[in-house]
Design a protein around this motif. Structure first.
Motif, PDB file in Angstrom:
ATOM      1  N   ALA A   1       0.839  -1.211   0.000  1.00 25.79           N
ATOM      2  CA  ALA A   1       0.000   0.000   0.000  1.00 25.79           C
ATOM      3  C   ALA A   1       0.864   1.248   0.000  1.00 25.79           C
ATOM      4  O   ALA A   1       0.552   2.236  -0.673  1.00 25.79           O
ATOM      5  CB  ALA A   1      -0.922  -0.002   1.216  1.00 25.79           C
ATOM      6  N   ARG A   2       1.983   1.207   0.738  1.00 28.29           N
ATOM      7  CA  ARG A   2       2.850   2.382   0.760  1.00 28.29           C
ATOM      8  C   ARG A   2       3.528   2.579  -0.584  1.00 28.29           C
ATOM      9  O   ARG A   2       3.647   3.688  -1.076  1.00 28.29           O
ATOM     10  CB  ARG A   2       3.907   2.204   1.849  1.00 28.29           C
ATOM     11  CG  ARG A   2       3.802   3.201   2.957  1.00 28.29           C
ATOM     12  CD  ARG A   2       4.890   3.013   3.965  1.00 28.29           C
ATOM     13  NE  ARG A   2       4.916   1.696   4.534  1.00 28.29           N
ATOM     14  CZ  ARG A   2       6.028   0.975   4.717  1.00 28.29           C
ATOM     15  NH1 ARG A   2       7.184   1.471   4.390  1.00 28.29           N
ATOM     16  NH2 ARG A   2       5.975  -0.229   5.239  1.00 28.29           N
ATOM     17  N   ALA A   3       3.984   1.482  -1.188  1.00 31.77           N
ATOM     18  CA  ALA A   3       4.770   1.622  -2.419  1.00 31.77           C
ATOM     19  C   ALA A   3       3.902   1.837  -3.648  1.00 31.77           C
ATOM     20  O   ALA A   3       4.261   2.608  -4.534  1.00 31.77           O
ATOM     21  CB  ALA A   3       5.641   0.386  -2.616  1.00 31.77           C
ATOM     22  N   TYR A   4       2.763   1.149  -3.723  1.00 37.75           N
ATOM     23  CA  TYR A   4       1.977   1.174  -4.946  1.00 37.75           C
ATOM     24  C   TYR A   4       0.578   1.741  -4.778  1.00 37.75           C
ATOM     25  O   TYR A   4      -0.185   1.747  -5.726  1.00 37.75           O
ATOM     26  CB  TYR A   4       1.897  -0.235  -5.543  1.00 37.75           C
ATOM     27  CG  TYR A   4       3.222  -0.705  -6.087  1.00 37.75           C
ATOM     28  CD1 TYR A   4       4.001  -1.594  -5.373  1.00 37.75           C
ATOM     29  CD2 TYR A   4       3.690  -0.222  -7.303  1.00 37.75           C
ATOM     30  CE1 TYR A   4       5.219  -1.993  -5.856  1.00 37.75           C
ATOM     31  CE2 TYR A   4       4.903  -0.632  -7.791  1.00 37.75           C
ATOM     32  CZ  TYR A   4       5.667  -1.520  -7.069  1.00 37.75           C
ATOM     33  OH  TYR A   4       6.867  -1.917  -7.544  1.00 37.75           O
ATOM     34  N   GLY A   5       0.226   2.203  -3.581  1.00 40.89           N
ATOM     35  CA  GLY A   5      -1.028   2.909  -3.418  1.00 40.89           C
ATOM     36  C   GLY A   5      -2.244   1.995  -3.426  1.00 40.89           C
ATOM     37  O   GLY A   5      -2.154   0.778  -3.289  1.00 40.89           O
ATOM     38  N   ASP A   6      -3.412   2.620  -3.581  1.00 45.03           N
ATOM     39  CA  ASP A   6      -4.667   1.867  -3.545  1.00 45.03           C
ATOM     40  C   ASP A   6      -4.745   0.876  -4.698  1.00 45.03           C
ATOM     41  O   ASP A   6      -5.227  -0.243  -4.539  1.00 45.03           O
ATOM     42  CB  ASP A   6      -5.852   2.830  -3.633  1.00 45.03           C
ATOM     43  CG  ASP A   6      -5.933   3.711  -2.413  1.00 45.03           C
ATOM     44  OD1 ASP A   6      -6.511   4.803  -2.508  1.00 45.03           O
ATOM     45  OD2 ASP A   6      -5.421   3.289  -1.365  1.00 45.03           O
ATOM     46  N   TYR A   7      -4.276   1.310  -5.864  1.00 43.77           N
ATOM     47  CA  TYR A   7      -4.375   0.443  -7.040  1.00 43.77           C
ATOM     48  C   TYR A   7      -3.518  -0.803  -6.860  1.00 43.77           C
ATOM     49  O   TYR A   7      -3.958  -1.925  -7.108  1.00 43.77           O
ATOM     50  CB  TYR A   7      -3.925   1.235  -8.267  1.00 43.77           C
ATOM     51  CG  TYR A   7      -3.825   0.410  -9.514  1.00 43.77           C
ATOM     52  CD1 TYR A   7      -2.591   0.083 -10.061  1.00 43.77           C
ATOM     53  CD2 TYR A   7      -4.964  -0.037 -10.152  1.00 43.77           C
ATOM     54  CE1 TYR A   7      -2.501  -0.673 -11.201  1.00 43.77           C
ATOM     55  CE2 TYR A   7      -4.875  -0.793 -11.290  1.00 43.77           C
ATOM     56  CZ  TYR A   7      -3.641  -1.114 -11.813  1.00 43.77           C
ATOM     57  OH  TYR A   7      -3.542  -1.872 -12.941  1.00 43.77           O
TER      58      TYR A   7
ATOM     59  N   GLU B   1      -1.822   8.977  -3.619  1.00 38.17           N
ATOM     60  CA  GLU B   1      -2.943   8.265  -3.015  1.00 38.17           C
ATOM     61  C   GLU B   1      -3.300   7.025  -3.827  1.00 38.17           C
ATOM     62  O   GLU B   1      -3.547   5.954  -3.264  1.00 38.17           O
ATOM     63  CB  GLU B   1      -4.139   9.196  -2.946  1.00 38.17           C
ATOM     64  CG  GLU B   1      -5.144   8.797  -1.908  1.00 38.17           C
ATOM     65  CD  GLU B   1      -6.259   9.815  -1.860  1.00 38.17           C
ATOM     66  OE1 GLU B   1      -5.932  11.005  -1.802  1.00 38.17           O
ATOM     67  OE2 GLU B   1      -7.414   9.394  -1.923  1.00 38.17           O
ATOM     68  N   LEU B   2      -3.319   7.188  -5.161  1.00 38.98           N
ATOM     69  CA  LEU B   2      -3.765   6.050  -5.976  1.00 38.98           C
ATOM     70  C   LEU B   2      -2.648   5.091  -6.303  1.00 38.98           C
ATOM     71  O   LEU B   2      -2.858   3.878  -6.347  1.00 38.98           O
ATOM     72  CB  LEU B   2      -4.396   6.580  -7.271  1.00 38.98           C
ATOM     73  CG  LEU B   2      -5.081   5.492  -8.095  1.00 38.98           C
ATOM     74  CD1 LEU B   2      -6.223   4.889  -7.305  1.00 38.98           C
ATOM     75  CD2 LEU B   2      -5.598   6.048  -9.397  1.00 38.98           C
ATOM     76  N   HIS B   3      -1.448   5.622  -6.555  1.00 35.73           N
ATOM     77  CA  HIS B   3      -0.376   4.744  -7.026  1.00 35.73           C
ATOM     78  C   HIS B   3       0.811   4.683  -6.101  1.00 35.73           C
ATOM     79  O   HIS B   3       1.840   4.151  -6.478  1.00 35.73           O
ATOM     80  CB  HIS B   3       0.095   5.224  -8.413  1.00 35.73           C
ATOM     81  CG  HIS B   3      -0.924   4.994  -9.473  1.00 35.73           C
ATOM     82  ND1 HIS B   3      -1.221   3.750  -9.964  1.00 35.73           N
ATOM     83  CD2 HIS B   3      -1.729   5.853 -10.120  1.00 35.73           C
ATOM     84  CE1 HIS B   3      -2.159   3.866 -10.872  1.00 35.73           C
ATOM     85  NE2 HIS B   3      -2.495   5.122 -11.001  1.00 35.73           N
ATOM     86  N   GLY B   4       0.712   5.235  -4.894  1.00 29.90           N
ATOM     87  CA  GLY B   4       1.774   5.051  -3.916  1.00 29.90           C
ATOM     88  C   GLY B   4       3.014   5.868  -4.217  1.00 29.90           C
ATOM     89  O   GLY B   4       3.001   6.818  -4.999  1.00 29.90           O
TER      90      GLY B   4
END
Lengths: 166, 130
Positions: A38-44, B50-53
């Motif tokens: 989640a930290r590195a690549y976010g929600d996606y 937020e979306l891609h970290g």
């Protein structure tokens, strides 16, 4: 014809302190890896990797962990594994890192690799032994491994967890 | 003793990273303080984060022009991060706890020549794309 293909990532949890072994639980490892993604690549990235993400196998004595994820996103998972810095469970926090040993398409291929890897590790540990007593103990535990009715793991050999030599 | 003549060298990169350009407009329905150019860039990077970290937030995005009156800007991004940027802009909903929306008006691979005069672009470029 069309089926969901998974990738199984075999890693080893390396902790500096010996009492960090108690932290190694499947839920703790799963949360730690999810947070790193989640930290590195976010929600996606989190959503992509969580589609088929579980901890399939965990061995607290040797620190071996087998993770599963979808085949299309295994690179996301593999690149987020070095970002895991600590495991938290039941209020205990132990700093550690995960080193990837093998990435395979089936659990069987990972098991084959793990058997070979453990055999090599035993040889290395035997060579690095400093005193004769440890050597005797290792030899005895290896010779006493046998296939009995009660044991379910046929191939995994347990290592001595006090012979941590660099 | 004379230095050898300089050899002529020509390098052609086949898959050289091209850039994609987006003309966007930020819609802030309530009449509050408008973001400056630096705040707009921070907003875009926050949406990517937020979306891609962290990987998405590290995308090289530049705000080439920005007009505070109409809140419209031209963004430039590496072609490999084009989809990430557009999806992050689409899913951005809040600016300083105020509802907002990014409307993408135009996309392309070459900056249109009738954007602004060159000196304005240069000034905004070095002010924002740092």
């Amino acid at each position: 014809m069309v089926r969901f293909k998974n990738r199984y990532v075999l890693c080893e949890v390396v902790a500096e302190e010996p009492r960090g072994r108690h932290c190694i639980e499947d839920r703790a490892v799963a949360t730690a890896v999810r947070d790193a993604i989640a930290r590195a690549y976010g929600d996606y990235g989190l959503a992509c990797c969580s589609m088929s993400f579980t901890v399939k196998y965990l061995n607290a004595y040797t620190g071996t962990v087998l993770l599963r994820c979808r085949k299309d996103f295994h690179r996301l998972l593999c690149s987020a594994l070095p970002l895991v810095r600590q495991l938290e469970s039941r209020g205990l926090r132990c700093p550690c890192f995960l080193s990837t040993l093998h990435v395979g398409g089936t659990i069987r291929s990972c098991q084959k690799f793990l058997i070979q890897h453990n055999r090599r590790q035993l040889l290395t540990l035997l060579q690095n032994c400093t005193n004769e007593e440890e050597r005797q103990r290792i030899r005895q535990s290896v010779l006493s491994c046998s296939l009995t009715e009660g044991q379910s793991q046929s191939g995994d050999e347990e290592e001595e967890d006090d012979t941590e030599t660099d | 003793m004379a230095p050898p003549p300089a050899a002529f060298e020509r390098r052609v990169l086949r898959n050289a990273a091209g850039h994609h350009y987006l003309r966007v407009r930020l819609e802030l329905p309530d009449g509050g303080a408008r973001p400056s150019a630096a705040q707009l860039k921070q907003l875009v990077v926050a949406a990517l984060r937020e979306l891609h970290g962290e990987v998405g937030a590290a995308l090289p995005v530049d705000v080439l022009t920005y007009e505070e009156k109409t809140l419209s800007a031209i963004l430039r991004v590496v072609s490999s991060g084009f989809v990430k940027l557009w999806s992050a802009l689409t899913l951005l909903g809040f600016y300083q706890n105020r509802r907002c929306a990014f409307r993408v008006l135009q996309v392309g691979r070459m900056a249109s020549p009738n954007v602004s005069s060159c000196c304005v672009i240069a000034w905004l470029g070095e002010h924002v794309a740092s």
